[in-house]
Design a protein around this motif. Structure first.
Motif, short mmCIF file in Angstrom:
data_model
loop_
_atom_site.label_atom_id
_atom_site.label_comp_id
_atom_site.label_asym_id
_atom_site.label_seq_id
_atom_site.Cartn_x
_atom_site.Cartn_y
_atom_site.Cartn_z
N TYR A 73 21.02 28.32 14.17
CA TYR A 73 20.42 28.03 15.47
C TYR A 73 18.91 27.88 15.30
N LEU A 74 18.37 26.83 15.88
CA LEU A 74 16.95 26.51 15.70
C LEU A 74 16.03 27.63 16.18
N ARG A 75 16.30 28.17 17.39
CA ARG A 75 15.34 29.07 18.05
C ARG A 75 15.15 30.37 17.30
N ASN A 76 16.22 30.93 16.72
CA ASN A 76 16.08 32.22 16.05
C ASN A 76 16.37 32.14 14.56
N ARG A 77 16.75 30.93 14.08
CA ARG A 77 17.04 30.69 12.67
C ARG A 77 18.17 31.57 12.14
N ALA A 78 18.96 32.12 13.03
CA ALA A 78 20.09 32.95 12.61
C ALA A 78 21.28 32.08 12.26
N GLY A 92 18.27 20.08 21.04
CA GLY A 92 18.13 20.74 22.34
C GLY A 92 19.20 21.75 22.70
N LEU A 93 19.95 22.25 21.71
CA LEU A 93 21.05 23.16 22.01
C LEU A 93 20.57 24.51 22.55
N ILE A 94 21.37 25.07 23.45
CA ILE A 94 21.22 26.49 23.76
C ILE A 94 22.24 27.23 22.90
N LEU A 95 22.02 28.52 22.68
CA LEU A 95 22.83 29.26 21.73
C LEU A 95 24.31 29.20 22.07
N SER A 96 24.64 29.28 23.33
CA SER A 96 26.05 29.29 23.73
C SER A 96 26.75 27.97 23.44
N GLY A 124 15.77 10.49 8.55
CA GLY A 124 15.42 10.19 9.93
C GLY A 124 15.27 11.39 10.83
N LEU A 125 15.57 12.57 10.32
CA LEU A 125 15.31 13.81 11.04
C LEU A 125 15.03 14.90 10.03
N THR A 126 14.37 15.96 10.49
CA THR A 126 14.04 17.09 9.63
C THR A 126 14.86 18.29 10.08
N PHE A 127 15.70 18.79 9.21
CA PHE A 127 16.64 19.85 9.57
C PHE A 127 15.95 21.08 10.15
N THR A 128 14.74 21.37 9.72
CA THR A 128 14.07 22.59 10.19
C THR A 128 13.71 22.52 11.67
N THR A 129 13.78 21.36 12.28
CA THR A 129 13.47 21.21 13.70
C THR A 129 14.71 20.97 14.54
N TYR A 130 15.88 21.21 13.97
CA TYR A 130 17.16 21.02 14.66
C TYR A 130 18.05 22.25 14.47
N SER A 131 18.92 22.48 15.43
CA SER A 131 20.06 23.34 15.17
C SER A 131 21.06 22.51 14.37
N VAL A 132 21.68 23.14 13.37
CA VAL A 132 22.59 22.41 12.48
C VAL A 132 23.88 23.19 12.32
N ALA A 133 24.93 22.47 12.01
CA ALA A 133 26.23 23.13 11.90
C ALA A 133 27.19 22.32 11.04
N TRP A 134 28.20 23.01 10.58
CA TRP A 134 29.36 22.40 9.96
C TRP A 134 30.55 22.57 10.89
N PHE A 135 31.29 21.49 11.07
CA PHE A 135 32.55 21.49 11.79
C PHE A 135 33.64 20.98 10.86
N ARG A 136 34.88 21.19 11.23
CA ARG A 136 35.98 20.63 10.47
C ARG A 136 37.09 20.19 11.42
N GLN A 137 37.87 19.24 10.93
CA GLN A 137 38.98 18.74 11.73
C GLN A 137 40.17 18.48 10.83
N ALA A 138 41.24 19.21 11.09
CA ALA A 138 42.49 19.02 10.36
C ALA A 138 43.35 18.01 11.12
N PRO A 139 44.29 17.37 10.44
CA PRO A 139 45.15 16.38 11.11
C PRO A 139 45.86 16.98 12.31
N GLY A 140 45.78 16.28 13.44
CA GLY A 140 46.47 16.73 14.63
C GLY A 140 45.79 17.87 15.37
#
Length: 125
Positions: free
Chosen positions: A51-56, A100-104, A25-41
Motif C-alpha cells: 500500500y502506497l500510504r504506509n508502505r506496508a 489513488g487506492l484507499i487501503l480497503s 511509464g510509471l514509478t512503482f514507489t508512487t503507486y500502490s502495487v499488487a499481485w493477483f491471480r486467476q485460475a480457470p473458471g
C-alpha cells in the motif's frame, strides 16, 4: 504505461518461483502495487500488495508465510517470491498498480488502473 510480468513456469509441488513485473511509464514507489491471480473458471483474486500510504505489505490468507512481495526501486520492478508451492496456486498471475487506492480497496481488482498481461504458473508433479 506498460507492466510486463515474467518468471512463470511449471514447478513441482513444494518448489519455488520468483515472478517479476517491470514497469515503464510509471514509478512503482508512487503507486500502490499488487499481485493477483486467476485460475480457470474462477474470479481474479488478490495475492499480495504494497500500500502506497504506509508502505506496508498485505497478503491473502492462502499465501501468507509462503509468498513474499517486494519492490526493487532502483530497477522499478515488483517481485513475488513464491515458496512451498501447491497445486492450488496454479493460475495466471498479474501485477497491478494504482495511485489513488484507499487501503480497503487494495484487494479489489476492479480498483486498479494498470495491469500486466499475466504469466502462467503451473504447480504439478
Amino acid at each position: 504505461v506498460q507492466l510486463v510480468e515474467s518468471g512463470g513456469g511449471l514447478v513441482q509441488p513444494g518448489g519455488s518461483l520468483q515472478l517479476s513485473c517491470a514497469a515503464s511509464g510509471l514509478t512503482f514507489t508512487t503507486y500502490s502495487v499488487a499481485w493477483f491471480r486467476q485460475a480457470p473458471g474462477k474470479e481474479r483474486e488478490f495475492v499480495a500488495g504494497i500500500y502506497l500510504r504506509n508502505r506496508a505489505t498485505y497478503y491473502a490468507d492462502s499465501v501468507r508465510g509462503r509468498f513474499t512481495i517486494s519492490r526493487d526501486n532502483a530497477k522499478n520492478t515488483l517481485h513475488l517470491q513464491m515458496n512451498s508451492l501447491k497445486p492450488e496456486d496454479t493460475a495466471v498471475y498479474y501485477c497491478a498498480a494504482d495511485k489513488g487506492l484507499i487501503l480497503s480497496s487494495l484487494t479489489s481488482p476492479t480498483q486498479y488502473d494498470f495491469w500486466g498481461q499475466g504469466t502462467q504458473v503451473t504447480v504439478s508433479s
